[in-house]
Write a protein that holds these residues in place. Structure first.
Motif, PDB file in Angstrom:
ATOM      1  N   ARG A 105     -16.723  33.201 -39.073  1.00  0.00           N
ATOM      2  CA  ARG A 105     -18.043  33.828 -39.189  1.00  0.00           C
ATOM      3  C   ARG A 105     -19.127  32.792 -39.468  1.00  0.00           C
ATOM      4  O   ARG A 105     -18.959  31.910 -40.302  1.00  0.00           O
ATOM      5  N   GLY A 106     -20.229  32.954 -38.764  1.00  0.00           N
ATOM      6  CA  GLY A 106     -21.401  32.141 -39.020  1.00  0.00           C
ATOM      7  C   GLY A 106     -21.435  30.783 -38.346  1.00  0.00           C
ATOM      8  O   GLY A 106     -22.451  30.082 -38.439  1.00  0.00           O
ATOM      9  N   LEU A 107     -20.357  30.395 -37.661  1.00  0.00           N
ATOM     10  CA  LEU A 107     -20.346  29.079 -37.023  1.00  0.00           C
ATOM     11  C   LEU A 107     -20.999  29.135 -35.639  1.00  0.00           C
ATOM     12  O   LEU A 107     -20.839  30.120 -34.908  1.00  0.00           O
ATOM     13  N   PRO A 108     -21.740  28.094 -35.261  1.00  0.00           N
ATOM     14  CA  PRO A 108     -22.232  28.018 -33.884  1.00  0.00           C
ATOM     15  C   PRO A 108     -21.055  28.038 -32.911  1.00  0.00           C
ATOM     16  O   PRO A 108     -20.041  27.370 -33.142  1.00  0.00           O
ATOM     17  N   LEU A 109     -21.177  28.804 -31.835  1.00  0.00           N
ATOM     18  CA  LEU A 109     -20.111  28.930 -30.846  1.00  0.00           C
ATOM     19  C   LEU A 109     -20.461  28.148 -29.582  1.00  0.00           C
ATOM     20  O   LEU A 109     -21.532  28.326 -28.999  1.00  0.00           O
ATOM     21  N   VAL A 110     -19.543  27.291 -29.168  1.00  0.00           N
ATOM     22  CA  VAL A 110     -19.607  26.633 -27.862  1.00  0.00           C
ATOM     23  C   VAL A 110     -18.337  27.032 -27.127  1.00  0.00           C
ATOM     24  O   VAL A 110     -17.262  27.077 -27.718  1.00  0.00           O
ATOM     25  N   GLN A 111     -18.462  27.371 -25.855  1.00  0.00           N
ATOM     26  CA  GLN A 111     -17.271  27.747 -25.113  1.00  0.00           C
ATOM     27  C   GLN A 111     -17.202  26.977 -23.803  1.00  0.00           C
ATOM     28  O   GLN A 111     -18.193  26.412 -23.343  1.00  0.00           O
ATOM     29  N   GLY A 112     -16.014  26.946 -23.223  1.00  0.00           N
ATOM     30  CA  GLY A 112     -15.858  26.211 -21.977  1.00  0.00           C
ATOM     31  C   GLY A 112     -14.455  26.325 -21.439  1.00  0.00           C
ATOM     32  O   GLY A 112     -13.617  27.075 -21.946  1.00  0.00           O
ATOM     33  N   GLY A 113     -14.196  25.569 -20.394  1.00  0.00           N
ATOM     34  CA  GLY A 113     -12.880  25.582 -19.783  1.00  0.00           C
ATOM     35  C   GLY A 113     -12.875  24.706 -18.556  1.00  0.00           C
ATOM     36  O   GLY A 113     -13.884  24.093 -18.202  1.00  0.00           O
ATOM     37  N   ARG A 114     -11.711  24.644 -17.915  1.00  0.00           N
ATOM     38  CA  ARG A 114     -11.618  23.897 -16.681  1.00  0.00           C
ATOM     39  C   ARG A 114     -11.410  24.858 -15.510  1.00  0.00           C
ATOM     40  O   ARG A 114     -10.728  25.878 -15.648  1.00  0.00           O
ATOM     41  N   SER A 115     -12.057  24.547 -14.390  1.00  0.00           N
ATOM     42  CA  SER A 115     -11.920  25.288 -13.145  1.00  0.00           C
ATOM     43  C   SER A 115     -12.227  26.771 -13.340  1.00  0.00           C
ATOM     44  O   SER A 115     -13.331  27.128 -13.733  1.00  0.00           O
ATOM     45  N   ASN A 116     -11.247  27.656 -13.100  1.00  0.00           N
ATOM     46  CA  ASN A 116     -11.493  29.077 -13.297  1.00  0.00           C
ATOM     47  C   ASN A 116     -11.954  29.387 -14.718  1.00  0.00           C
ATOM     48  O   ASN A 116     -12.787  30.268 -14.937  1.00  0.00           O
ATOM     49  N   GLY A 117     -11.441  28.639 -15.688  1.00  0.00           N
ATOM     50  CA  GLY A 117     -11.881  28.841 -17.067  1.00  0.00           C
ATOM     51  C   GLY A 117     -13.347  28.509 -17.262  1.00  0.00           C
ATOM     52  O   GLY A 117     -14.040  29.140 -18.073  1.00  0.00           O
ATOM     53  N   ALA A 118     -13.840  27.518 -16.515  1.00  0.00           N
ATOM     54  CA  ALA A 118     -15.264  27.182 -16.572  1.00  0.00           C
ATOM     55  C   ALA A 118     -16.111  28.308 -16.005  1.00  0.00           C
ATOM     56  O   ALA A 118     -17.201  28.600 -16.506  1.00  0.00           O
ATOM     57  N   ARG A 119     -15.600  28.964 -14.976  1.00  0.00           N
ATOM     58  CA  ARG A 119     -16.321  30.093 -14.397  1.00  0.00           C
ATOM     59  C   ARG A 119     -16.447  31.226 -15.421  1.00  0.00           C
ATOM     60  O   ARG A 119     -17.530  31.806 -15.583  1.00  0.00           O
ATOM     61  N   VAL A 120     -15.359  31.529 -16.103  1.00  0.00           N
ATOM     62  CA  VAL A 120     -15.387  32.575 -17.133  1.00  0.00           C
ATOM     63  C   VAL A 120     -16.396  32.224 -18.224  1.00  0.00           C
ATOM     64  O   VAL A 120     -17.196  33.069 -18.648  1.00  0.00           O
ATOM     65  N   ALA A 121     -16.372  30.973 -18.660  1.00  0.00           N
ATOM     66  CA  ALA A 121     -17.265  30.547 -19.743  1.00  0.00           C
ATOM     67  C   ALA A 121     -18.729  30.672 -19.344  1.00  0.00           C
ATOM     68  O   ALA A 121     -19.569  31.072 -20.164  1.00  0.00           O
ATOM     69  N   CYS A 122     -19.041  30.346 -18.097  1.00  0.00           N
ATOM     70  CA  CYS A 122     -20.431  30.462 -17.637  1.00  0.00           C
ATOM     71  C   CYS A 122     -20.845  31.922 -17.494  1.00  0.00           C
ATOM     72  O   CYS A 122     -21.944  32.307 -17.903  1.00  0.00           O
ATOM     73  N   ARG A 123     -19.954  32.732 -16.925  1.00  0.00           N
ATOM     74  CA  ARG A 123     -20.298  34.139 -16.690  1.00  0.00           C
ATOM     75  C   ARG A 123     -20.536  34.911 -17.976  1.00  0.00           C
ATOM     76  O   ARG A 123     -21.341  35.851 -18.006  1.00  0.00           O
TER      77      ARG A 123
END
Length: 208
Positions: free
Chosen positions: A99-117
């Motif tokens: 709780r309360g932490l800044p969130l950064v997300q990501g991934g490679r290839s298909n995972g990058a698509r999910v993270a952007c969407r």
């Protein structure tokens, strides 16, 4: 570097996801970084691990999410909507743990698509897109540029190989595009360059 690791199971509407959580020893994490794999791969890809290690060095917590379809033994992720819905449930569960932490997300290839969407819906502070597959190999007319742009004003850092047959996003479509010389869609080298790209970018989430 010394860190702790544990695996938690998160139930989603698409089935269970297995998430490895890593934390540097001592103190509250500075941020939460959630990463995920490509369509047929796992979170042991060396580029994912390079980003994980960079975040841990900065005092962040890192969650590597094995999505439900991979837990079930499938290689194809299925419909984007169902994959995104499961991702939202994974992020919601992790947010309750951090709780309360800044969130950064990501991934490679298909995972990058999910993270952007999903970046805007989960209110991510930023996205790391490794080997973002701009289009299917040999089919540049089937661009996935709109998925990259779905993050809106959330900064996206893209790292792609110079020889990636899935294409390389335009520099104007992301906060930063780093091209690793000589590398294809899966990296055999360039991990120091990947770390050098993401480290100063992740450091912005460390409170002074």
């Amino acid at each position: 570097m010394t860190f702790t690791a544990r695996t938690v199971r998160i139930e989603t509407g698409a089935g269970p996801a297995d998430v490895e959580i890593f934390r540097s020893k001592g103190g509250k994490p500075a941020f939460l970084l959630v990463l995920t794999h490509g369509s047929g791969g796992g979170n042991d890809a060396k580029d994912i691990l390079a980003v994980r290690d960079s975040a841990l060095e900065l005092g962040g917590a890192v969650a590597l999410a094995l999505q439900p379809y991979r837990v079930a033994g499938r290689r194809a992720p299925g419909k984007a909507e169902a994959q995104d819905d499961a991702w939202l449930e994974i992020i919601a569960a992790l947010r309750r743990k951090f709780r309360g932490l800044p969130l950064v997300q990501g991934g490679r290839s298909n995972g990058a698509r999910v993270a952007c969407r999903t970046a805007r819906e989960v209110r991510a502070r930023g996205v790391i897109a490794l080997s973002f597959p701009l289009h299917p190999p040999g089919k540049p007319e089937k661009s996935r540029r709109e998925e990259l742009l779905a993050a809106g004003d959330i900064p996206v850092v893209v790292v792609n190989g110079a020889r990636d047959p899935f294409g390389i996003p335009d520099a104007a479509d992301a906060a930063e595009v780093r091209v690793i010389p000589g590398q294809a869609h899966s990296y055999r080298a360039g991990f120091e360059e990947i770390a050098a790209t993401v480290t100063p970018w992740l450091a912005r989430w460390i409170a002074p």
